[in-house]
Design a protein around this motif. Structure first.
Motif, PDB file in Angstrom:
ATOM      1  N   PHE A   1      20.191  13.245   6.502  1.00  0.00           N
ATOM      2  CA  PHE A   1      21.398  12.767   5.813  1.00  0.00           C
ATOM      3  C   PHE A   1      22.394  12.157   6.798  1.00  0.00           C
ATOM      4  O   PHE A   1      22.534  12.635   7.927  1.00  0.00           O
ATOM      5  N   LEU A   2      23.063  11.137   6.320  1.00  0.00           N
ATOM      6  CA  LEU A   2      24.227  10.620   7.048  1.00  0.00           C
ATOM      7  C   LEU A   2      25.428  10.815   6.133  1.00  0.00           C
ATOM      8  O   LEU A   2      25.371  10.489   4.942  1.00  0.00           O
ATOM      9  N   LEU A   3      26.496  11.393   6.675  1.00  0.00           N
ATOM     10  CA  LEU A   3      27.716  11.606   5.885  1.00  0.00           C
ATOM     11  C   LEU A   3      28.793  10.658   6.396  1.00  0.00           C
ATOM     12  O   LEU A   3      28.932  10.445   7.598  1.00  0.00           O
ATOM     13  N   THR A   4      29.565  10.119   5.463  1.00  0.00           N
ATOM     14  CA  THR A   4      30.712   9.326   5.882  1.00  0.00           C
ATOM     15  C   THR A   4      31.837   9.481   4.867  1.00  0.00           C
ATOM     16  O   THR A   4      31.650  10.030   3.778  1.00  0.00           O
ATOM     17  N   SER A   5      33.010   8.987   5.282  1.00  0.00           N
ATOM     18  CA  SER A   5      34.176   9.025   4.403  1.00  0.00           C
ATOM     19  C   SER A   5      35.045   7.827   4.753  1.00  0.00           C
ATOM     20  O   SER A   5      34.590   6.921   5.443  1.00  0.00           O
ATOM     21  N   HIS A   6      36.315   7.853   4.332  1.00  0.00           N
ATOM     22  CA  HIS A   6      37.102   6.624   4.517  1.00  0.00           C
ATOM     23  C   HIS A   6      37.645   6.455   5.935  1.00  0.00           C
ATOM     24  O   HIS A   6      37.750   7.414   6.705  1.00  0.00           O
ATOM     25  N   ALA A   7      37.973   5.203   6.246  1.00  0.00           N
ATOM     26  CA  ALA A   7      38.593   4.896   7.534  1.00  0.00           C
ATOM     27  C   ALA A   7      39.915   5.653   7.609  1.00  0.00           C
ATOM     28  O   ALA A   7      40.469   6.073   6.589  1.00  0.00           O
TER      29      ALA A   7
ATOM     30  N   ASP B   1      35.297   2.463  -3.025  1.00  0.00           N
ATOM     31  CA  ASP B   1      34.219   1.490  -2.851  1.00  0.00           C
ATOM     32  C   ASP B   1      33.655   1.661  -1.447  1.00  0.00           C
ATOM     33  O   ASP B   1      34.298   2.269  -0.588  1.00  0.00           O
ATOM     34  N   LEU B   2      32.476   1.112  -1.223  1.00  0.00           N
ATOM     35  CA  LEU B   2      31.787   1.384   0.041  1.00  0.00           C
ATOM     36  C   LEU B   2      32.568   0.840   1.236  1.00  0.00           C
ATOM     37  O   LEU B   2      32.565   1.426   2.321  1.00  0.00           O
ATOM     38  N   GLY B   3      33.288  -0.259   1.003  1.00  0.00           N
ATOM     39  CA  GLY B   3      34.063  -0.872   2.071  1.00  0.00           C
ATOM     40  C   GLY B   3      35.129   0.048   2.649  1.00  0.00           C
ATOM     41  O   GLY B   3      35.509  -0.087   3.818  1.00  0.00           O
ATOM     42  N   ARG B   4      35.617   1.015   1.851  1.00  0.00           N
ATOM     43  CA  ARG B   4      36.660   1.944   2.331  1.00  0.00           C
ATOM     44  C   ARG B   4      36.184   2.756   3.527  1.00  0.00           C
ATOM     45  O   ARG B   4      36.999   3.252   4.287  1.00  0.00           O
ATOM     46  N   SER B   5      34.876   2.916   3.687  1.00  0.00           N
ATOM     47  CA  SER B   5      34.372   3.710   4.816  1.00  0.00           C
ATOM     48  C   SER B   5      34.648   3.006   6.143  1.00  0.00           C
ATOM     49  O   SER B   5      34.779   3.662   7.168  1.00  0.00           O
ATOM     50  N   GLY B   6      34.708   1.687   6.111  1.00  0.00           N
ATOM     51  CA  GLY B   6      34.931   0.944   7.351  1.00  0.00           C
ATOM     52  C   GLY B   6      33.718   0.956   8.264  1.00  0.00           C
ATOM     53  O   GLY B   6      33.761   0.422   9.370  1.00  0.00           O
ATOM     54  N   VAL B   7      32.617   1.569   7.800  1.00  0.00           N
ATOM     55  CA  VAL B   7      31.384   1.624   8.601  1.00  0.00           C
ATOM     56  C   VAL B   7      30.396   0.607   8.017  1.00  0.00           C
ATOM     57  O   VAL B   7      30.060   0.685   6.835  1.00  0.00           O
ATOM     58  N   GLN B   8      29.964  -0.330   8.831  1.00  0.00           N
ATOM     59  CA  GLN B   8      29.008  -1.350   8.381  1.00  0.00           C
ATOM     60  C   GLN B   8      27.585  -0.813   8.511  1.00  0.00           C
ATOM     61  O   GLN B   8      27.320   0.035   9.366  1.00  0.00           O
ATOM     62  N   GLY B   9      26.678  -1.354   7.684  1.00  0.00           N
ATOM     63  CA  GLY B   9      25.254  -1.022   7.829  1.00  0.00           C
ATOM     64  C   GLY B   9      24.768   0.002   6.819  1.00  0.00           C
ATOM     65  O   GLY B   9      23.614   0.428   6.876  1.00  0.00           O
ATOM     66  N   LEU B  10      25.633   0.399   5.882  1.00  0.00           N
ATOM     67  CA  LEU B  10      25.231   1.426   4.909  1.00  0.00           C
ATOM     68  C   LEU B  10      24.633   0.826   3.638  1.00  0.00           C
ATOM     69  O   LEU B  10      23.970   1.522   2.865  1.00  0.00           O
ATOM     70  N   GLU B  11      24.874  -0.475   3.440  1.00  0.00           N
ATOM     71  CA  GLU B  11      24.374  -1.139   2.239  1.00  0.00           C
ATOM     72  C   GLU B  11      22.841  -1.008   2.206  1.00  0.00           C
ATOM     73  O   GLU B  11      22.185  -1.096   3.232  1.00  0.00           O
ATOM     74  N   GLY B  12      22.296  -0.832   1.014  1.00  0.00           N
ATOM     75  CA  GLY B  12      20.832  -0.762   0.890  1.00  0.00           C
ATOM     76  C   GLY B  12      20.270   0.632   1.132  1.00  0.00           C
ATOM     77  O   GLY B  12      19.077   0.863   0.921  1.00  0.00           O
ATOM     78  N   GLN B  13      21.091   1.566   1.575  1.00  0.00           N
ATOM     79  CA  GLN B  13      20.633   2.949   1.745  1.00  0.00           C
ATOM     80  C   GLN B  13      20.677   3.668   0.391  1.00  0.00           C
ATOM     81  O   GLN B  13      21.296   3.181  -0.551  1.00  0.00           O
ATOM     82  N   PHE B  14      20.053   4.827   0.313  1.00  0.00           N
ATOM     83  CA  PHE B  14      20.168   5.654  -0.889  1.00  0.00           C
ATOM     84  C   PHE B  14      21.543   6.326  -0.824  1.00  0.00           C
ATOM     85  O   PHE B  14      21.750   7.274  -0.064  1.00  0.00           O
ATOM     86  N   LEU B  15      22.481   5.796  -1.610  1.00  0.00           N
ATOM     87  CA  LEU B  15      23.875   6.235  -1.497  1.00  0.00           C
ATOM     88  C   LEU B  15      24.203   7.285  -2.559  1.00  0.00           C
ATOM     89  O   LEU B  15      23.935   7.090  -3.743  1.00  0.00           O
ATOM     90  N   ILE B  16      24.807   8.375  -2.111  1.00  0.00           N
ATOM     91  CA  ILE B  16      25.326   9.396  -3.030  1.00  0.00           C
ATOM     92  C   ILE B  16      26.852   9.334  -2.923  1.00  0.00           C
ATOM     93  O   ILE B  16      27.421   9.618  -1.870  1.00  0.00           O
ATOM     94  N   ASN B  17      27.477   8.936  -4.007  1.00  0.00           N
ATOM     95  CA  ASN B  17      28.919   8.659  -4.023  1.00  0.00           C
ATOM     96  C   ASN B  17      29.644   9.836  -4.680  1.00  0.00           C
ATOM     97  O   ASN B  17      29.439  10.117  -5.861  1.00  0.00           O
TER      98      ASN B  17
END
Ligand code: AMP
Ligand code: MN
Length: 338
Positions: free
Chosen positions: A29-35, A100-116
């Protein structure tokens, strides 16, 4: 024991049930949150990380920005990688606190299996699995439900981060999004060993002397509008430097004017380079600053919202303040009395 009234619904078709099933099936798993992470983003991510550890999963946490200093001593903080881009090699990415995904500020997450997993109004439901609950006082409340659904015991680390998420996202139990459930979760966190007095001191009473100086400078330049109902604060890098502070020292400052009885809302303008202005707003009771944020392309909650715009203050400030004065008038009409 969770009492029945607050037992989360974990049917196979509920969002939390589907997320539980996918989490159990997947391994990395990779975890992320907002910038510019706050206590809820840090607490939600680390509570989730410790729960995934307990299940024997592989966990990576990636954030665009470092957390403010007073969070650095909390358990697991050294696990957070700071990066603007990742090449994930994982089975799922859990995105918490991002409408939205852009709020993370981390690029490269598009196309992954995303759990929001998010509690902000207007979530864009960008995940393969989406769990959006605006009634949660903090994303940490939702993470608590998920951890319970995963049958992971509430360790001291997990309880600490859930409590941190709730303590900070309710504005230390000031905001109007608090429910009996909020206290039920906090009760369980305290039973698991969290000390509320120590948590409050660590989060709210850990200012540097520079920050105290900054508070003085900021309040000294505060402008009052609408017969004292609206407070306007301004900050720029010069002010930070003069007080030996950084951007990380600005957290929480916006709440100070609300300690005056008359003040119903606060707007905080942080001027950056290239005419970029960060606008943060806070309010009391039913004064809805999220609607104002939405009008300017931002978001948040009724009592805490924000957005970023490009323009000059001379142009922006009167428009934003006008909208806030209207929001105050509307909110005061439905003010609770008890
Ligand atoms: P802040 O004033 O930055 O502490 O933000 C207050 C609340 O508004 C938080 O819940 C943020 O997630 C939300 N918020 C701030 N800026 C934005 C934005 N540009 N878009 C959406 N939500 C925002
Ligand atoms: Mn939150």
């Amino acid at each position: 024991m969770i009492n029945e009234q607050t037992q989360p619904a974990v049917g196979p078709d509920s969002a939390v049930g589907r997320i539980r099933d996918e989490v159990l099936r997947r391994r990395r798993f990779l975890l992320t949150s907002h910038a510019r992470p706050d206590g809820d983003s840090i607490g939600s991510q680390l509570a989730m990380a410790f729960a995934l550890d307990a299940l024997g999963k592989q966990v990576r946490i990636v954030n665009a920005d470092a957390a403010p200093d007073h969070y650095q001593d909390f358990p697991g903080m050294d696990r957070i990688e700071i990066a603007e881009r990742v090449t994930p090699d994982v089975d799922a990415v859990i995105v918490m606190e991002c409408s939205d995904l852009g709020r993370s500020g981390v690029q490269g997450l598009e196309g992954q299996f995303l759990i929001n997993i998010d509690h902000h109004a207007g979530n864009r439901l960008y995940g393969a699995l989406n769990w959006h609950d605006e009634s949660a006082a903090a994303c940490g409340e939702m993470v608590f439900d998920l951890i319970r659904a995963l049958d992971v015991p509430l360790s001291l680390e997990i309880a600490t981060h859930i409590y941190l998420a709730i303590l900070t996202d309710t504005g230390s139990f000031h905001h109007s999004n608090i429910t009996p459930r909020t206290f039920d979760i906090c009760r369980q966190a305290v039973e698991a060993g969290v000390n509320p007095a120590i948590m409050a001191r660590r989060v709210f009473d850990s200012n540097s002397f520079g920050k105290l100086k900054l508070i003085g400078a900021l309040l000294d330049s505060m402008v009052l509008l609408d017969e004292g109902r609206l407070a306007v604060l301004h900050m720029d890098d010069g002010m930070l430097e003069a007080c030996n502070c950084t951007n990380n020292d600005t957290e929480g400052l916006i709440n100070l004017p609300l300690t005056a009885r008359e003040i119903q809302a606060v707007v905080f303008f942080k001027m950056g380079p290239d005419d970029v202005v960060r606008v943060s707003m806070r309010s009391k009771y039913d004064v809805d600053v999220r609607r104002v944020a939405n009008e300017f392309g931002g978001g948040g909650h009724k009592n805490a919202a924000g957005f970023t715009v490009t323009g000059t203050l001379a142009d922006l400030e009167p428009k934003i303040c006008e909208r806030l004065v209207a929001a105050i008038a509307e909110g005061l009409e439905s003010r609770p009395t008890a």
